[in-house]
Design an enzyme around this catalytic site. Structure first.
Site, mmCIF file in Angstrom:
data_model
loop_
_atom_site.group_PDB
_atom_site.id
_atom_site.type_symbol
_atom_site.label_atom_id
_atom_site.label_comp_id
_atom_site.label_asym_id
_atom_site.label_seq_id
_atom_site.Cartn_x
_atom_site.Cartn_y
_atom_site.Cartn_z
ATOM 1 C CB CYS A 93 19.988 36.182 -8.208
ATOM 2 S SG CYS A 93 19.584 37.409 -7.288
ATOM 3 N NE ARG B 240 24.324 36.046 -12.578
ATOM 4 C CZ ARG B 240 24.649 37.122 -13.020
ATOM 5 N NH1 ARG B 240 26.051 36.230 -13.859
ATOM 6 N NH2 ARG B 240 24.317 36.997 -13.580
ATOM 7 C CD1 TRP C 120 24.249 40.898 -3.714
ATOM 8 C CD2 TRP C 120 22.918 41.835 -5.183
ATOM 9 N NE1 TRP C 120 24.525 41.818 -3.364
ATOM 10 C CE2 TRP C 120 23.950 42.988 -4.373
ATOM 11 C CE3 TRP C 120 22.135 42.600 -5.974
ATOM 12 C CZ2 TRP C 120 23.743 44.601 -4.403
ATOM 13 C CZ3 TRP C 120 22.266 43.875 -5.895
ATOM 14 C CH2 TRP C 120 22.937 44.890 -5.270
ATOM 15 C CG ASN D 288 19.298 37.293 -12.480
ATOM 16 O OD1 ASN D 288 19.693 38.195 -10.958
ATOM 17 N ND2 ASN D 288 19.966 37.410 -13.066
ATOM 18 N N GLY D 289 16.533 39.098 -11.377
ATOM 19 C CA GLY D 289 16.205 40.413 -11.551
ATOM 20 C C GLY D 289 15.283 41.571 -10.247
ATOM 21 C CD GLU E 3 40.125 49.596 -9.363
ATOM 22 O OE1 GLU E 3 39.921 48.332 -9.155
ATOM 23 O OE2 GLU E 3 39.059 50.428 -9.605
ATOM 24 C CE LYS F 186 39.482 45.618 -7.551
ATOM 25 N NZ LYS F 186 38.791 46.866 -8.094
ATOM 26 C CD GLU G 197 35.836 46.832 -5.293
ATOM 27 O OE1 GLU G 197 34.798 46.217 -6.584
ATOM 28 O OE2 GLU G 197 36.497 46.665 -5.803
ATOM 29 C CG HIS H 276 41.688 72.999 -1.813
ATOM 30 N ND1 HIS H 276 41.730 75.104 -1.490
ATOM 31 C CD2 HIS H 276 42.390 72.931 -3.097
ATOM 32 C CE1 HIS H 276 43.115 74.703 -2.809
ATOM 33 N NE2 HIS H 276 42.736 73.551 -2.981
ATOM 34 C CE LYS I 70 34.270 40.076 -11.876
ATOM 35 N NZ LYS I 70 35.040 40.768 -11.456
HETATM 36 C C1 BG6 Z 1 30.185 44.952 -9.113
HETATM 37 C C2 BG6 Z 1 31.724 44.613 -9.295
HETATM 38 O O1 BG6 Z 1 29.168 44.261 -9.196
HETATM 39 O O2 BG6 Z 1 30.650 45.899 -10.941
HETATM 40 C C3 BG6 Z 1 33.079 45.806 -9.827
HETATM 41 O O3 BG6 Z 1 31.633 44.462 -7.656
HETATM 42 C C4 BG6 Z 1 32.287 46.016 -11.162
HETATM 43 O O4 BG6 Z 1 34.254 44.696 -9.350
HETATM 44 C C5 BG6 Z 1 31.154 46.468 -11.600
HETATM 45 O O5 BG6 Z 1 33.639 46.691 -11.152
HETATM 46 C C6 BG6 Z 1 31.370 46.723 -12.495
HETATM 47 O O6 BG6 Z 1 31.358 45.141 -13.304
HETATM 48 P P1 BG6 Z 1 31.615 45.138 -14.895
HETATM 49 O O7 BG6 Z 1 31.083 43.753 -14.784
HETATM 50 O O8 BG6 Z 1 30.443 46.321 -15.857
HETATM 51 O O9 BG6 Z 1 32.764 46.053 -15.289
#
Ligand code: BG6
Length: 612
Positions: free
Chosen positions: A2, A27, A73, A99-100, A485, A489, A492, A508, A607
């Site tokens: 959060c 967040r 969150w 937050n936690g 990656e 993407k 996500e 395989h 994030k």
């Molecule tokens: C996730 C993000 O929460 O954390 C991703 O949505 C990110 O985009 C991952 O790659 C790791 O985050 P960070 O800040 O440690 O690079």
């Protein structure tokens, strides 16, 4: 995880809290809420969903010079109004944002209910409210808010970044940290508390970081710090080095497209002052490693989460290839909980854009606890990871707001390339070899801009394939983490199910899933494995599978066998993963836009995750 914010001073707290929450929304966006001290009472407004839901609920007038705010969150309790923060006791004595995760919340809750506390939410955080009230209402001793919070926190296990207000002491805020980031913003006759600096930078650049196990007692005139054991603390403030403009869309429809198109500049920033043409190596002033110590490094272990982990796999390949040091990458939490053997001649590297991802932070602490040396690759100056590593590299990508990481992933790769040159020039890379690698790095920003000009072509292709339900991404050796990656993407932000495989693995097993409805995106650099990699293209087209080949090769079979081709600029083998990443970021972006997704705030994600 959060975002929390708090304010006390002479201004109208509501507008400061709401503009702060707007900056913190990446967040977590399951619900939001604020609580203000107004006319001797605590007034609380909260709403499920994104911030506009809360803003629409605010009364025209909501006076108050002290308040707290939260964007959520969800971890414990569904996303609804009741579970939204702030949380308060039934009589409205205090209000709290957290937050936690409180790990022993269940047993504390049971105990508090037996003592007559009424809970109004399913959250773990609410136990903190009732614990603090227990101490505040203890008639045997008059206790301050900061001491009541301290007593309460001595009872809890888990992580927290929190702020509390009390109607009995207007103008006062208590904040505390254990695991989750908390920043104190110092203003002139006003004070701020926030989970990160972006929420308060437009009001002050003077900040103090709280460390784990610390509390702050705040009023408009200033603050005092102390530990959970009541030890007073002093701390000098630091000055933020970010400007508010970089937190705006800058004319782009959203942060993700802005950050993708920034990459020519952001990579220039990552390279700035780090290409040493005198010794044809890279200049990395923050490693805190002598050449002697570098020579003693026998192995490299990279630890990270999410896209940073995929960048780590790519980084391990690059370091092994150019510096000839055995290197590997592992998801941070997996590494931490498998009771790893820490070796003195292994160099550990943690990678994190935010510098606050708890799994990565905890892995860093585990390695240091066992005597290992840890470098950090990180984007946020002064973040927890940046403050705790033994040395490191700042990426200087600039703030990254969009939840799905783009420019930061590529700056991580560039940091690994700089490390590979640095370590390699201490070992087998000759000055001439070093010069060639520096040339390649120097050419990268322009090659990125060239690749970005492919956006219209990639947009057309993305629209063609956006209605599929599944997709494969494949690549060989160092193209495999690029495929990983690329799949990440697409997942996500478009919510299309995507999986990545080493090209050689397709036959395989996964080949069973190839059909005309499941396109395969091939990451196909023009290198000595091209012929080998073409076999996968043959296997797929032989089964009418659709293929999108992303390549810098003009090999005739590619055009003949691929359904579609994205031709990227040719480059040195060291740097092509960055260019490939940009093409795949654009593909994912335009697929998601075509599906009407919110690319900056994809569902269920956040994030940086500051909880386990
Ligand atoms: C996730 C993000 O929460 O954390 C991703 O949505 C990110 O985009 C991952 O790659 C790791 O985050 P960070 O800040 O440690 O690079």
């Amino acid at each position: 995880m959060c975002g929390i914010i708090a304010y006390t001073g002479y201004r109208d707290a509501t507008s400061i809290l709401i503009s702060g929450l707007r900056r913190l929304e990446y967040r977590g966006y399951d619900s939001a809420g604020i609580a203000l001290l107004t006319r001797g009472k605590i007034r609380q407004i909260k709403a499920e969903g994104k911030l506009p839901n809360l803003v629409n609920k605010l009364p025209e007038k909501l006076p108050g010079k002290t308040g707290i705010g939260h964007t959520r969150w969800a971890t414990h309790g569904i996303a609804n109004d009741e579970n939204a923060h702030p949380h308060s006791d039934a009589d409205g004595h205090i209000a709290l944002v957290h937050n936690g995760i409180i790990e022993n919340a269940t047993e504390l809750r049971k105990d508090l209910i037996e003592k007559g506390c009424q809970f109004s939410s399913d959250t773990d955080s609410e136990v903190l409210v009732h614990l603090i009230c227990q101490y505040l209402s203890d008639s045997s001793s008059l206790i301050s808010l900061v001491d009541a919070v301290r007593q309460a926190l001595l009872k809890v296990r888990g992580t927290y970044g929190l702020a509390v207000i009390n109607k009995a002491t207007p103008g006062e805020i208590v904040a505390a940290r254990n695991g989750s980031p908390v920043i104190i913003g110092i203003g002139d006759k006003e004070m701020f508390v926030s989970s990160d600096s972006s929420a308060i930078v437009s009001y002050t650049k003077e900040i103090v970081h709280l460390e784990d196990g610390e509390l702050a007692h705040i009023s408009a005139g200033g603050f005092s710090l102390s530990t959970l054991n009541s030890q007073p603390l002093t701390r000098t403030s630091t000055t933020l080095d970010i400007d508010v403009e970089s937190l705006e869309h800058d004319g782009f429809p959203n942060f993700m497209l802005k950050e993708i198109f920034e990459q020519g500049d952001s990579i220039e920033r990552t390279l700035r002052g780090r290409l040493d043409r005198q010794f044809n190596t890279s200049k990395l002033g923050g490693l805190n490693l002598s050449a002697r110590e570098l020579l003693d490094v026998k192995r490299i272990k990279i630890l990270a989460c999410g896209s940073a982990y995929y960048a780590g796999i790519c980084g391990a390949n690059i370091i092994e290839q150019y510096a000839r040091i055995p290197s590997s990458a592992e998801p941070a939490a997996e590494f931490r909980y498998r009771n790893p053997i820490i070796e003195f001649d292994t160099l550990y590297i943690v990678v994190s854009q935010s510098g606050e991802t708890y799994d990565t932070l905890a892995a860093l602490r585990e390695v240091q606890r066992k005597g290992g040396r840890v470098l950090g690759i990180n984007n946020v100056v002064g973040s927890s990871i940046a403050r705790e590593v033994d040395g490191g590299i700042y990426m200087h990508s600039g703030p990254e707001v969009s939840v799905a990481s783009t420019k930061a992933v590529n700056s991580m790769l560039v940091a690994f390339m700089l490390l590979a040159v640095n370590f390699g020039r201490v070992r087998d890379i000759s000055p001439q070899g070093g010069a060639k690698l520096l040339d390649a790095l120097e050419s990268l920003p322009q090659l990125c801009r060239q690749t970005l000009s492919l956006a219209p072509v990639i947009e057309k292709l993305a629209k063609k394939y956006s209605k599929v339900n599944n997709a494969f991404f494949i690549g060989r050796t160092d193209a495999y983490p690029v495929a990983l990656e690329g799949a990440q993407k697409l997942k996500e932000i478009s919510y299309i199910h995507a999986e990545a495989y080493p090209s050689s693995e397709l036959k395989h097993g996964p080949l069973a899933l190839v059909d005309e409805n499941t396109p395969t995106i091939l990451v196909l650099p023009d290198n000595n494995l091209l012929e080998k990699s073409l076999s996968a293209l043959h296997e797929i087209s032989a089964r009418n599978g659709k293929t999108i080949t992303v390549t810098d090769s003009s090999h005739p079979s590619i055009l003949e066998l691929s359904t579609d081709v994205i031709t990227i600029p040719s480059s040195h083998a060291l740097i092509y993963p960055v260019i490939m990443n940009i093409a795949l970021q654009l593909f994912a972006y335009y697929s998601a836009i075509d599906l009407g997704r919110n690319v900056d705030q994809p569902r269920n994600l956040a994030k940086s995750v500051t909880v386990e």
